[in-house]
Design an enzyme around this catalytic site. Structure first.
Site, mmCIF file in Angstrom:
data_model
loop_
_atom_site.group_PDB
_atom_site.id
_atom_site.type_symbol
_atom_site.label_atom_id
_atom_site.label_comp_id
_atom_site.label_asym_id
_atom_site.label_seq_id
_atom_site.Cartn_x
_atom_site.Cartn_y
_atom_site.Cartn_z
ATOM 1 N N ASP A 111 -8.982 -4.528 2.683
ATOM 2 C CA ASP A 111 -7.768 -5.286 2.382
ATOM 3 C C ASP A 111 -7.807 -6.717 2.902
ATOM 4 O OD1 ASP A 111 -6.448 -3.091 1.181
ATOM 5 O OD2 ASP A 111 -5.931 -2.292 3.142
ATOM 6 N N ASP A 167 0.856 -1.179 0.000
ATOM 7 C CA ASP A 167 0.000 0.000 0.000
ATOM 8 C C ASP A 167 0.894 1.231 0.000
ATOM 9 O OD1 ASP A 167 -2.236 1.529 0.052
ATOM 10 O OD2 ASP A 167 -3.051 0.697 1.902
ATOM 11 N N ASP A 173 -4.316 -2.214 5.382
ATOM 12 C CA ASP A 173 -4.689 -1.710 6.700
ATOM 13 C C ASP A 173 -6.194 -1.608 6.914
ATOM 14 O OD1 ASP A 173 -5.242 0.372 5.019
ATOM 15 O OD2 ASP A 173 -3.787 1.761 5.882
#
Length: 859
Positions: free
Chosen positions: A587, A299, A583
């Site tokens: 996800d 990410d 997070d």
């Protein structure tokens, strides 16, 4: 809210729909019961092999060994079942994303009900601070801003207008709304994510596959050897019952009872070391899996960046200022372009904060974002210019706010004396006249990849705007603000380490492609020519998708949870071992699908952390590199103690081989009980200590250590060098001891005390040689002196304990008699002690010869 709105449902209608549609709860995951899961751990292939060994040991007259093997089976099963139960709690956390109580419009009045009693058709009454309990369609919206980050990954709150949808689990940041419920429970988008998380099967780790191969091979060897010795024993005339007991003893002795506990302890040691580096291991096998990683999907926000939006440069018609310092550091240095710049830039900063609700609060001498990070950055900027934003926030002169309009790309606040407008440059600059200097400054800021805001103001006069478009009259541009979420200081070096280690890295984010690309290029993630892809443009065909993604430095923006899941599957189909970071709730499916899921500890949700195998407590990408190093170390360490175990097996099997080849004429140098004492009493601690061998400096130079656990190097060293040498020393000690006790070749072999003393010499030679072997197995290329004799802090105590144990079973008469040996003669001790330098010397010479060859494997 207007009283002309639809009255919502009646209590009777709601009750009927509740009965038909059920409760507004996310569906519970269908999982096997704890008992069934434990049963599965007790009946897999290796467990069955050990059960058979336990039963055979019992019938062979070895009840103590049988009990020990059963204990190993049960402990491993309980540990594995507990680990799986922890990992499966990810979907359970999703229910916590729904509120417990909510306001609805029923029977023509506001009522507060339990969230699980919400039904389709209910009119929800939501205000700032409320969490959305179900999917709904907005009927009326008053300055409505909704935080959808847990579903979309977008950090900025989005404005929602009438006719648009709200999703369960999202959060109302500002304004209020009436919305009609359209889906509850299992039909919501949040439930869809739950299904993605629980429907994916976690792939077997490389370690699991490797251990399965080792177990099957060793099981085949043990059974084959046992059958051969059964046949030989019968052929030389032993009674069938004695021959069977003898063969069972040999088979059980060769079963690697301590293999799985040793692996588990090695992984636990690696987990402990990683915890010291702010990496929490939730699944022990993830320690090794991370070392096998070939592709990282990371990410952006909080992992590559600090998740601290900051103003790095501001421009006004009167000058500009750059901020030397990132995040919310109060000590940042300001650099002005000219002496007259402070006042117009101060006016810019003040106006920006007045058109914001987020701010930077001081905690322990540091600033922390409260509310929107971008607005907190504007507040921090104003405070750096000496403006008391706290007092200004307390001023109630702000009469009216118009939230950000995505179509007009701006927002406004109407105060007692002025109107302030803030937004994207293309939404604000056209309202302020055509200023070439402003456009030039804008081009310079955007060229650096900064997120740019424009701020303008106008005197309020007597007017009272009632809509955002009415705030456009007489605006004067105050200036432009360039913001960025600064990259972490260690990211560039960490990415370079990944590439040296043969690991590809891609950015997979829900952010805008321009922002994602700018950060990727700034930190060195995106390589020249690497593609920038959009989630809604990814091909449906998995192989096509995999080929498109399989590039180092690729950037994938605007991805959905389904996209991340497909990305993980596609890369795995290309043979990659995939690590996926995340997070948010969105996800969780991809974290569960990837070979190893890595969640953020600070910014991550409980759902993401529960779905992950590793949690980076400090959210730092550098932690992944540390984990890769420890993972590779664990894999190599497992090979080290496999070499150690196999070497011992060669030495233990040789006396039986000599006995068999002699047709039973040559006595057994070691008995079955002595071998069991060696396996369970003197080998395990050193094997565990080898599992704690510190990382070698070269482990991140080159691709992951791949291939079988029992590769050519392991087999060559165990069966070609160390094993035969240890076996030879053992038999020499046995024969020399017999000679020292008066036996001469050609004479009948002695029995009784003399034979037991010679067997004691063979036993102690194996102990001494294995002690030296533990140090030799620390590396397949360097001798122990080059590594430092004390750099493995566990090995010396482990060796000392094992030697002490061997002396106890040799010198305590009842134990020695039960095992079948006694104190050896002097020459037996000489051979035993001499075996240590001999083995170290031969091993060093072999490593020297291999180092001079064309291939120099580094393990």
């Amino acid at each position: 809210m207007s009283g002309s709105m639809a009255p919502g449902l009646t209590t009777a209608e709601a009750s009927e729909r509740r009965e038909q549609g059920g409760a507004n709860r996310l569906p519970a995951a269908r999982r096997p019961s704890a008992a069934r899961r434990l049963l599965g751990e007790l009946t897999h292939f290796f467990a069955i092999m050990l059960w058979i060994a336990a039963v055979l040991a019992f019938f062979a007259g070895l009840p103590e060994l049988s009990i020990a093997i059963v204990a190993v089976i049960v402990l491993n099963a309980v540990f594995a079942a507990v680990q799986q139960a922890r990992a499966d709690r990810a979907a359970d956390r999703l229910q916590a994303m729904l509120p417990t109580r909510v306001s609805v419009w029923r029977d023509r009045r506001r009522r507060v009900i339990e969230a699980e009693d919400v039904v389709v058709g209910d009119l929800l009454l939501l205000e700032a601070g409320d969490r959305v309990p179900a999917d709904a369609t907005v009927v009326t919206a008053n300055r409505l801003l909704v935080d959808t980050s847990l579903l979309t990954g977008e950090s900025a709150a989005a404005q929602v207008t009438a006719g648009e949808r709200l999703f369960a689990g999202t959060f109302v940041v500002e304004g209020d709304t009436r919305a009609v419920t359209t889906a509850i429970g299992a039909a919501t988008r949040l439930a869809g994510i739950a299904r993605l998380t629980t429907s994916t099967t976690k792939p077997d780790t490389p370690l699991t596959r490797g251990l399965h191969g080792v177990v099957r091979l060793t099981a085949a060897i043990a059974v084959t050897v046992g059958a051969v010795f059964l046949l030989i024993s019968v052929l030389i005339g032993n009674p069938i019952q004695d021959a069977l007991v003898f063969a069972i003893g040999v088979t059980v002795a060769l079963v690697p009872e301590a293999l799985l506990p040793t692996v588990t302890l090695s992984l636990a040691w690696g987990s402990e070391q990683m915890a010291k580096k702010q990496i929490l291991v939730r699944n022990l096998e993830a320690v090794e899996t991370l070392g096998s990683t070939t592709f990282i999907c990371t990410d952006k926000t909080g992992t590559l960046t600090r998740n601290q939006m900051t103003v790095v440069e501001a421009w006004s018609p009167g000058g500009s200022v750059s901020v030397d310092g990132a995040g919310y550091d109060p000590t940042a240095h300001l650099q002005w372009t000219n002496p007259d710049a402070p006042e117009p830039l101060r006016a810019l900063a003040i106006a920006g904060t007045r058109c914001s609700t987020g701010y930077a609060e001081e905690v322990g001498g540091q600033w922390r974002a409260h509310g929107d990070p971008m607005e907190a950055a504007l507040d921090a900027f104003a405070r750096r210019l000496g403006f008391d934003t706290a007092d200004d926030r307390a001023d109630v002169s702000a009469e009216l706010r118009f939230p950000f309009d995505p179509r007009r790309r701006r927002m406004a606040v109407v105060r007692a004396d002025e109107v302030v407008v803030k937004g994207s440059p293309d939404g604000v600059l056209p309202l302020c006249g055509d200023d070439p200097a402003a456009h030039k400054a804008l081009d310079e800021l955007t060229a650096r990849g900064l997120r740019v805001l424009a701020v303008a103001a106008a005197p309020r006069g007597d007017r009272t705007p009632r809509a955002l478009e009415e705030c456009e009259e007489g605006l004067r541009l105050l200036g432009l603000v360039g913001l960025e979420d600064p990259p972490r200081d260690d990211v560039r070096a960490s990415l370079e380490a990944c590439r040296r280690a043969g690991v590809k890295v891609a950015m997979v984010t829900g952010d805008h492609p321009v922002t994602a690309t700018a950060i990727a290029e700034e930190v060195g993630l995106r390589l020249p020519g690497a593609p920038v892809l959009l989630g809604d443009e990814l091909p449906e065909d998995e192989q096509h998708l995999a080929a498109l993604l399989d590039h180092d430095g690729v950037v994938v923006a605007r991805v959905s949870p389904e996209d991340k899941l497909r990305i993980a599957r596609a890369l795995r189909s290309r043979g990659h071992v995939v690590a996926m970071t995340g997070d948010g709730v969105n996800d969780a499916p991809a974290l569960h699908e990837a070979d190893i899921g890595v969640a953020m500890g600070r910014s991550g949700t409980d759902v993401a952390r529960e779905a992950a195998d590793l949690v980076l407590l400090d959210d730092s990408f550098a932690g992944i590199v540390v984990g890769i190093e420890h993972g590779r170390t664990t894999f190599v360490n497992i090979r080290r103690f496999l070499t150690y175990h196999l070497t011992d097996n060669v030495a233990e099997l040789t006396p039986f081989l000599v006995w068999a080849l002699s047709g039973g004429q040559f006595p057994l140098a070691l008995g079955v009980l002595q071998i069991i004492a060696l396996d369970l009493g003197t080998d395990t601690l050193s094997a565990v200590a080898l599992g704690a061998e510190p990382p070698a400096k070269h482990l991140l130079d080159g691709p992951p250590v791949r291939g079988r656990l029992m590769n050519g190097t392991v087999l060559r060293r165990a069966f070609g060098v160390l094993g035969p040498l240890e076996a030879t020393l053992t038999m020499v000690a046995f024969v020399v001891s017999l000679v020292a006790l008066g036996w001469r070749p050609g004479e009948p072999f002695p029995t009784g005390a003399d034979l037991m003393a010679a067997s004691g010499a063979a036993f102690m030679t194996v102990v001494a040689a294995q002690t030296a072997n533990a140090f030799a197995c620390r590396s397949s290329t360097k001798w122990p002196g080059a590594l430092g004799w004390t750099t493995n802090r566990l090995l010396i105590p482990a060796a000392a304990i094992e030697v002490a144990f061997s002396l106890v079973v040799l010198w305590v008469p009842p134990i020695a008699m039960a095992i079948g040996h006694q104190n050896p003669p002097l020459w037996g001790w000489v051979i035993a002690f001499a075996s240590m330098p001999i083995l170290i010397g031969v091993d060093a010479f072999d490593k020297h010869l291999r180092a001079r060859g064309p291939r120099r494997p580094r393990r």
